[in-house]
Design an enzyme around this catalytic site. Structure first.
Site, PDB file in Angstrom:
ATOM      1  N   TYR A  29      52.939  62.037  51.912  1.00 15.93           N
ATOM      2  CA  TYR A  29      52.414  63.902  52.496  1.00 15.93           C
ATOM      3  C   TYR A  29      53.667  65.091  51.962  1.00 15.93           C
ATOM      4  O   TYR A  29      54.322  64.587  52.580  1.00 15.93           O
ATOM      5  CB  TYR A  29      52.017  64.078  53.558  1.00 15.93           C
ATOM      6  CG  TYR A  29      50.343  63.276  53.199  1.00 15.93           C
ATOM      7  CD1 TYR A  29      49.887  64.309  52.447  1.00 15.93           C
ATOM      8  CD2 TYR A  29      49.494  62.471  53.731  1.00 15.93           C
ATOM      9  CE1 TYR A  29      48.138  64.250  52.067  1.00 15.93           C
ATOM     10  CE2 TYR A  29      47.876  62.041  53.466  1.00 15.93           C
ATOM     11  CZ  TYR A  29      47.602  62.078  52.803  1.00 15.93           C
ATOM     12  OH  TYR A  29      45.716  62.809  52.793  1.00 15.93           O
ATOM     13  N   GLU A  79      51.994  68.145  51.942  1.00 16.56           N
ATOM     14  CA  GLU A  79      51.625  69.042  51.851  1.00 16.56           C
ATOM     15  C   GLU A  79      52.726  70.978  52.394  1.00 16.56           C
ATOM     16  O   GLU A  79      53.507  71.095  52.739  1.00 16.56           O
ATOM     17  CB  GLU A  79      50.621  69.437  53.132  1.00 16.56           C
ATOM     18  CG  GLU A  79      49.204  68.871  52.158  1.00 16.56           C
ATOM     19  CD  GLU A  79      48.648  68.664  53.630  1.00 16.56           C
ATOM     20  OE1 GLU A  79      49.056  67.359  53.867  1.00 16.56           O
ATOM     21  OE2 GLU A  79      47.217  68.550  53.214  1.00 16.56           O
ATOM     22  N   ASP A  98      43.615  79.101  29.293  1.00 18.47           N
ATOM     23  CA  ASP A  98      43.220  77.687  29.201  1.00 18.47           C
ATOM     24  C   ASP A  98      43.572  76.865  27.842  1.00 18.47           C
ATOM     25  O   ASP A  98      43.132  77.680  27.021  1.00 18.47           O
ATOM     26  CB  ASP A  98      41.990  77.378  29.744  1.00 18.47           C
ATOM     27  CG  ASP A  98      41.918  75.895  30.033  1.00 18.47           C
ATOM     28  OD1 ASP A  98      42.354  74.802  29.884  1.00 18.47           O
ATOM     29  OD2 ASP A  98      40.587  75.090  30.616  1.00 18.47           O
ATOM     30  N   THR A 101      45.924  71.428  31.331  1.00 21.74           N
ATOM     31  CA  THR A 101      46.085  70.128  32.335  1.00 21.74           C
ATOM     32  C   THR A 101      47.967  69.718  31.198  1.00 21.74           C
ATOM     33  O   THR A 101      47.928  70.362  30.556  1.00 21.74           O
ATOM     34  CB  THR A 101      45.011  69.313  30.961  1.00 21.74           C
ATOM     35  OG1 THR A 101      45.654  68.959  29.658  1.00 21.74           O
ATOM     36  CG2 THR A 101      44.040  69.771  31.783  1.00 21.74           C
ATOM     37  N   LYS A 149      47.002  65.553  27.807  1.00 18.92           N
ATOM     38  CA  LYS A 149      46.607  66.106  26.079  1.00 18.92           C
ATOM     39  C   LYS A 149      47.499  65.692  24.905  1.00 18.92           C
ATOM     40  O   LYS A 149      48.262  64.899  24.739  1.00 18.92           O
ATOM     41  CB  LYS A 149      45.254  67.203  26.165  1.00 18.92           C
ATOM     42  CG  LYS A 149      44.088  67.132  27.128  1.00 18.92           C
ATOM     43  CD  LYS A 149      43.384  68.559  27.002  1.00 18.92           C
ATOM     44  CE  LYS A 149      42.253  67.862  27.957  1.00 18.92           C
ATOM     45  NZ  LYS A 149      41.817  68.426  28.936  1.00 18.92           N
ATOM     46  N   ARG A 155      48.173  62.340  33.758  1.00 22.61           N
ATOM     47  CA  ARG A 155      46.775  63.331  33.636  1.00 22.61           C
ATOM     48  C   ARG A 155      47.079  64.350  34.929  1.00 22.61           C
ATOM     49  O   ARG A 155      46.928  63.998  36.159  1.00 22.61           O
ATOM     50  CB  ARG A 155      45.962  62.017  34.038  1.00 22.61           C
ATOM     51  CG  ARG A 155      44.611  63.226  34.619  1.00 22.61           C
ATOM     52  CD  ARG A 155      42.859  61.582  34.377  1.00 22.61           C
ATOM     53  NE  ARG A 155      43.541  61.208  33.068  1.00 22.61           N
ATOM     54  CZ  ARG A 155      42.818  60.972  31.780  1.00 22.61           C
ATOM     55  NH1 ARG A 155      42.458  62.786  31.936  1.00 22.61           N
ATOM     56  NH2 ARG A 155      43.205  61.607  30.155  1.00 22.61           N
TER      57      ARG A 155
END
Ligand code: DSN
Length: 428
Positions: A61, A63, A212, A238, A241, A247
């Site tokens: 973790y 955060e 985007d 992203t 691609k 991903r």
């Protein structure tokens, strides 16, 4: 044994511990190895990128952000995230990068959270014309909580820019509706985006300009498509691609104040703990994209797309807008066969080992689950090593299957030939 060493190393553990899961992985590995992947948004990540995802960073973790975490034990997570951020900045030539978004939709949602209040107006291209569901579709948060207004393409077949963005109409839509945010960048648009023109339009209406670039990110990083910087205020993408990473999502800006708002919007606004194993893998992928061979790969992606579009056009298929400048093409199937639908074509081609997705063409009279079009892209087959001459072969496969209306014998014969091509151009 599967067809790739990554799956094999996982299978070595699963064979005894979880054979049921192992069988699923082996089957997917075999499917990817023996089919031609023409979905424009997919790719085959390198062994280094895939291995990096399967590491102990998944256990942590973290955060917060490097140097300001809410958990102890983050020292190496800070190094991993700093490496990913600095490589992203170098790759895209910008000053701030947030590498935490779990996906492109979460990246876009975080920008909305940072820049808009519920009910605020933003302008974008509608999904049916090549936009994305996170660009204001009514069933998506972007369309439910905000007020999207959409700008058009040129819809007149006699216009020289038929099916390209109508920049004058973008200006008009923005003059009328005064959006707070103007979005460009698309999921099914085969032409170069004029970011400088979008900047002028945004300045004229006082909007924040957001791009985007999820689809074209690899091309942009390699200098094969113009960069949204310095024109755009915020850039999302992203990473899986054309960029050929794991991903995930990424948000960038050159503006320190916007960067602070975006960081707060991603965490704690939109997400909790970052996926540190994916962020570590993003760092590896960005490192690959900084190498000279990545530019050569992207140039080949575009050459292959142009060759595939031309080979299909010779067989009677119409490419929307008349062709492609990038990695993607939208094939209007009706010029080959008025009855042919995208849904049928997608299914028949899959039976022959050619993976595609049905996609509406602009002004498509058929519904989204049927469509008159197929969206094709060359990033994944180019990763395998296919070149322009091979696109003639691929177009021939497609036309044989569609010309025979998915006849079992033809699909079976093409399936064997596809296996042969995949064998000559193995993954990894
Ligand atoms: N689903 C992706 C695509 O195929 O373009 C966009 O998120």
């Amino acid at each position: 044994m599967s067809h790739d060493p990554i799956a094999d190393s996982v299978l070595a553990f699963l064979r005894e511990r979880d054979p049921e899961a192992g069988a699923i992985l082996a089957a997917e590995s075999e499917r990817q190895a023996t089919t031609l992947e023409l979905i424009a948004s997919e790719n085959h990540a390198s062994p280094a990128v895939m291995h990096a995802m399967g590491t102990c960073f998944t256990n942590k973790y973290a955060e917060g952000y490097p140097g300001a975490r809410y958990y102890g034990g983050c020292v190496h997570n800070d190094s991993a995230e700093d490496l990913a951020r600095s490589r992203a900045r170098q790759l895209f030539g910008c000053q701030f990068a947030n590498v935490q978004p779990h996906s492109g939709a979460q990246a876009n949602g975080s920008v909305f959270l940072a820049m808009l209040k519920p009910g605020d107006t933003f302008a974008s291209l509608v999904l049916a014309d090549g936009g994305h569901l996170s660009h204001g579709l009514k069933v998506n948060l972007s369309g439910k909580w905000f007020n999207p207004v959409h700008y058009p393409l040129h819809y007149d077949p006699g216009h020289p820019d038929f099916e390209r963005i109508d920049y004058d109409a973008v200006e008009e839509v923005c003059r009328t509706h005064k959006p707070k945010l103007l979005m460009c960048g698309y999921s099914a648009y085969p032409r170069v985006i004029d970011f400088a023109r979008f900047r002028e339009i945004a300045d004229n209406c006082g909007a924040v300009l957001m791009a985007d670039i999820a689809h074209i990110a690899g091309l942009v990083a390699a200098g094969v498509h113009p960069s949204p910087f310095p024109h755009c205020d915020i850039v999302t993408t992203t990473t899986h691609k054309t960029l050929r990473g794991p991903r995930g999502g990424l948000i960038m800006t050159n503006d320190a104040e916007l960067a602070k708002k975006i960081d707060r919007a991603v965490f704690p606004g939109m997400q909790g703990g970052p996926l540190m194993h994916v962020i570590f893998s993003k760092a590896v992928a960005f490192g690959e994209a900084l190498k000279p061979e990545f530019r050569a790969y992207q140039e080949q992606v575009v050459r292959n797309a142009k060759a595939l579009a031309a080979a299909l056009a010779r067989r009677g298929y119409r490419m929307t807008s008349g062709g492609t400048d990038n990695h993607v093409m939208l094939v209007d199937l009706r010029t080959r066969d008025a009855e042919l639908t995208g849904a049928d074509a997608e299914q028949w081609l899959e039976r022959a080992g050619i993976i595609t997705n049905k996609n509406g063409v602009p002004q498509d009279p058929r519904p989204p689950k049927v469509t008159s079009g197929l969206r094709l892209g060359t990033p994944a087959v180019t990763t395998r090593g296919l070149k322009e001459g091979d696109m003639e072969t691929v177009a021939g496969f497609i036309d044989r299957v569609l010309g025979a209306k998915g006849d079992d014998g033809v699909c079976g014969a093409v399936r064997e030939e596809v296996r042969g091509v995949c064998g000559r151009f193995p993954l990894l």
